[in-house]
Design an enzyme around this catalytic site. Structure first.
Site, PDB file in Angstrom:
ATOM      1  N   HIS A  28       0.842  -1.196   0.000  1.00  0.00           N
ATOM      2  CA  HIS A  28       0.000   0.000   0.000  1.00  0.00           C
ATOM      3  C   HIS A  28       0.878   1.247   0.000  1.00  0.00           C
ATOM      4  CE1 HIS A  28      -3.890  -1.942   1.785  1.00  0.00           C
ATOM      5  NE2 HIS A  28      -3.355  -2.678   0.817  1.00  0.00           N
ATOM      6  N   GLU A  58       0.859   3.837   1.901  1.00  0.00           N
ATOM      7  CA  GLU A  58       1.329   4.219   3.239  1.00  0.00           C
ATOM      8  C   GLU A  58       2.531   3.379   3.663  1.00  0.00           C
ATOM      9  OE1 GLU A  58      -3.270   4.500   3.476  1.00  0.00           O
ATOM     10  OE2 GLU A  58      -1.772   3.331   2.378  1.00  0.00           O
ATOM     11  N   CYS A  81      -2.421  -0.460   7.464  1.00  0.00           N
ATOM     12  CA  CYS A  81      -1.605   0.756   7.407  1.00  0.00           C
ATOM     13  C   CYS A  81      -1.711   1.551   8.705  1.00  0.00           C
ATOM     14  CB  CYS A  81      -2.004   1.600   6.203  1.00  0.00           C
ATOM     15  SG  CYS A  81      -1.605   0.770   4.640  1.00  0.00           S
TER      16      CYS A  81
END
Length: 149
Positions: A56, A58, A89
């Site tokens: 992801h 993040e 995250c």
């Protein structure tokens, strides 16, 4: 003309990262990490390209920021992300002890708040910065994806 380095400025930079993800066929989420008005990390979703569910935006940015700072804690940093973080995250943000989280669009189905995940008690959260722009990009992505299938 003097540039104003405010939340909207940095969220625009995160939206640029989201556009990169969009161009790669990734869900368009982008992020920048800032300390002392300086961007020290950037990231966008890479889950499809890397075939990795943890890739992801993040997560990419947390790693890059920690490498830049030379330590695992992101105290004094602000993360600008175009979509409310998921619970994975948010957990990583908890452990990084990030000082500030600013996100654009909420994720009422899969966001960390819906899942009951908590951030570090000292993390300050701001939401809704450029929410319309971030939401429009996400909607455009999913409309195009449905039309291709």
């Amino acid at each position: 003309m003097q540039l104003v380095f405010d939340d909207s400025y940095f969220m625009r930079k995160a939206l640029e990262e989201a556009e990169y993800a969009f161009e790669k066929g990734e869900i368009p989420v982008g992020v920048v990490v800032v300390i002392d008005q300086q961007i020290i990390a950037r990231g966008h979703n890479l889950t499809e390209l890397l075939n990795d569910v943890t890739a992801h935006a993040e997560m990419q940015a947390i790693t890059a920021a920690a490498n830049f700072l030379g330590g695992k804690y992101l105290k004094g940093c602000t993360m600008y992300v175009t979509l409310e973080p998921c619970q994975m995250c948010a957990g990583a943000l908890y452990w990084s002890q990030i000082s500030n989280l600013v996100f654009a669009a909420t994720d009422p189905d899969r966001g960390y708040r819906k899942m009951g995940t908590r951030l570090h008690p000292k993390t300050k959260v701001t939401s809704g910065i450029m929410e319309n722009e971030a939401s429009a990009l996400l909607k455009r992505f999913f409309i195009e994806k449905r039309n291709l299938n």
